[in-house]
Design an enzyme around this catalytic site. Structure first.
Site, PDB file in Angstrom:
ATOM      1  N   ASP A 257       0.826  -1.200   0.000  1.00  0.00           N
ATOM      2  CA  ASP A 257       0.000   0.000   0.000  1.00  0.00           C
ATOM      3  C   ASP A 257       0.867   1.260   0.000  1.00  0.00           C
ATOM      4  O   ASP A 257       1.775   1.398   0.818  1.00  0.00           O
ATOM      5  CB  ASP A 257      -0.892  -0.008   1.247  1.00  0.00           C
ATOM      6  CG  ASP A 257      -1.751   1.237   1.348  1.00  0.00           C
ATOM      7  OD1 ASP A 257      -2.671   1.394   0.534  1.00  0.00           O
ATOM      8  OD2 ASP A 257      -1.486   2.077   2.245  1.00  0.00           O
TER       9      ASP A 257
ATOM     10  N   GLU B   6       0.910  -0.756  -4.962  1.00  0.00           N
ATOM     11  CA  GLU B   6      -0.056   0.303  -5.275  1.00  0.00           C
ATOM     12  C   GLU B   6       0.724   1.549  -5.673  1.00  0.00           C
ATOM     13  O   GLU B   6       1.285   2.248  -4.833  1.00  0.00           O
ATOM     14  CB  GLU B   6      -0.954   0.621  -4.077  1.00  0.00           C
ATOM     15  CG  GLU B   6      -2.030   1.631  -4.443  1.00  0.00           C
ATOM     16  CD  GLU B   6      -2.566   2.439  -3.268  1.00  0.00           C
ATOM     17  OE1 GLU B   6      -3.606   3.103  -3.445  1.00  0.00           O
ATOM     18  OE2 GLU B   6      -1.954   2.434  -2.194  1.00  0.00           O
TER      19      GLU B   6
END
Length: 551
Positions: free
Chosen positions: A198, A255
């Protein structure tokens, strides 16, 4: 060397909203276990779970206070271990969301850092400035400044790119890099098959003294100063290399929200020893031409710029062709749902799914997408949990927009209404829970899994058939090129050896015609109606078809 993820079909599960097993209104790990047969039936071979670590839930689990334990709302470590085991028994891999840019302010590291300015953990975070002056004018993605006064009263401030209760980690510190690797390997040792990294592109920051030139003194989103800086690759490389050495078959899915296609090459090129693939937010260029300029465009619904979308897709496809696999998605937990944002009819939703997922790359299906779910509608500002919503609604009302219409616009464009509970059946709360669901809103759907799975014409059955087609080698390993057609259609060809197929989709609400080579006549999949005569393909509004070449 081949890996399981070369042919991955990933299903994203937002655990809080998938299935509640203990009737507290919150989805959990045992709820997911209960629904493994559903995942098998759909035909996915991997699931990605949004964060399930211990968290105060300021940002729905992306604020982690203990990386080594499962949040009590989700279950126990034993539940997690059983979920891993049961998914594997079913032939399904599991990918965990790994938050590595920041922690919760309740994390013991941060608590120690603010209680003792001489703490070892002080340097685990980014403290700067003096005399209560903010070091620079950079703005947080969640509004306001990235700087928050040190609770210890030192006159310094700490850096938070997201909510002020989510302080950024200091990746300059090798101890931080080592600690995050230890956490990742703890979970891989448990048997998970991959990590979604993330916000990894934000771990590097520019010189903290440097202001971003601006017209006024308000905080400004200075993304070039905290996104995709060279240190990101420098610091992620040893992290990724060690994981691949210890767990060669682990998927590292990054990401990379704002990364350009060339940065995606850097992040996924095997010689760079970083990610296997990345998720970009660059696919979906919006058409701003119909914006009402009398009030902020932030939550005004915008149509997809179809020409720009085709350009984005073909550039990513061609640039990554010999490098890595693109990720293929229409929606996720950070954006409004496909059926709300773009698809005007169920036929169009099916055609767009066909268009996206039969391209070269790894599909990532957002839970409920296979039912055609739409965003919930909220009726109160508090439901959005977002400080930007109330001022926007006031501004819209001042411009003459009714309160109901303003709320409908925010509901249709905001990310939180896209996280509604999964509708399993026609019982109370659609079989998600017998308690009050954690996220309440007015449903825009009348579909349930129970009604969809046994219907030949349902969205679920279409997705199931499409994913079966995706598993064929032609659509896994074949080359891709986009065929030049007008703005009202999206047509591409997949080739592998002697096999060849064309995917043709109408982007128009009118009947359109496309000329194709005459040998493409075998129907593999369709959405809506079409006619094919001597190479002339006529598609009804928003229809799509996959035609295979007959040799």
């Amino acid at each position: 060397m081949s890996h399981w993820y070369d042919h991955a079909i990933i299903y994203q599960i937002y655990p809080k909203s998938f299935q509640d097993s203990n009737d507290d209104g919150i989805g959990d790990l045992n709820g997911i276990r209960k629904r493994i047969p559903y995942l098998q039936n759909l035909g996915v071979n991997a699931v990605w779970l949004n964060p399930v670590f211990v968290s105060p839930q300021v940002d729905n689990g992306y604020d982690v206070s203990n990386y080594f334990a499962i949040d009590s709302h989700m279950g126990t470590m034993e539940d997690m271990e059983n979920l891993i085991k049961d998914l594997h028994k079913a032939g399904i891999h599991i990918i965990m969301d790994f938050v590595l840019n920041h922690t919760s302010d309740q994390h013991p590291w941060f608590q120690d850092a603010i209680k003792n300015p001489d703490s070892l953990y002080r340097d685990y975070y980014i403290f700067a400035g003096h005399d209560n002056k903010q070091p620079n004018n950079w703005g947080s993605f969640f509004g306001g400044s990235v700087w928050e006064p040190d609770p210890a009263g030192t006159g310094q401030s700490y850096f938070h790119l997201f909510d002020k209760r989510m302080p950024d980690l200091n990746w300059k510190n090798p101890e931080v890099r080592h600690a995050m690797l230890e956490i990742a390997e703890f979970w891989l040792k448990k048997g998970i098959d991959g990590l979604r990294l993330d916000a990894f592109i934000h771990i590097g920051k520019a010189d903290l003294r440097q202001n971003y030139p601006a017209m006024d003194d308000k905080p400004v989103i200075a993304e070039p100063f905290f996104a995709n800086l060279p240190q990101v690759q420098e610091w992620m490389r040893p992290f990724c290399e060690q994981i691949k050495e210890d767990y060669p078959d682990a998927l590292l899915l990054g990401e990379a929200a704002s990364a350009s296609v060339n940065l995606a090459v850097d992040y996924t090129n095997k010689r760079n020893h970083l990610m296997d693939c990345v998720i970009t937010f660059r696919y979906f260029t919006e058409d701003d031409s119909k914006i009402d300029k009398s009030y902020s465009a932030q939550y005004q619904p915008k149509e997809l710029d179809l020409t720009a979308f085709k350009q984005n897709q073909v550039v990513w496809q061609q640039t990554l062709a010999d490098i890595s696999q693109p990720t293929l998605y229409w929606n996720n937990h950070d954006m409004a749902r496909l059926a709300t944002r773009i698809a005007k009819t169920s036929t169009q939703a099916k055609s767009l799914a066909m268009l996206m997922y039969l391209q070269r790359g790894i599909p990532i299906i957002y839970y409920g997408e296979e039912l055609g779910l739409k965003n919930l509608h909220f009726t109160s500002v508090d439901q959005f949990e977002d400080q930007t919503v109330a001022p926007w609604i006031k501004e819209a009302q001042k411009a003459g927009i009714s309160r109901d219409a303003a709320f409908a616009m925010v509901s249709d464009t905001h990310k939180l209404p896209a996280r509604g509970p999964m509708p399993w059946n026609d019982t109370e709360n659609n079989g998600f829970t017998s308690a009050k669901p954690w996220l309440n809103g007015i449903s825009q759907d009348d579909v349930t899994v129970a009604n969809e799975v046994n219907s030949d014409n349902s969205m679920f059955t279409f997705y199931k058939n499409m994913l079966n087609l995706k598993k064929e080698k032609l659509f896994q390993d074949g080359t891709y090129y986009m065929i030049s057609t007008g703005k009202d259609s999206y047509v591409y060809q997949r080739d592998l050896g002697n096999e060849s197929a064309i995917v043709a989709v109408s982007l128009s609400n009118k009947k359109i015609s496309i000329d194709l080579p005459e040998e493409y006549i075998k129907e593999l999949l369709k959405a809506g109606e079409y006619q094919l005569t001597n190479g002339k393909l006529t598609l009804m509004p928003y229809a799509g078809v996959v035609l295979k070449k007959e040799n």
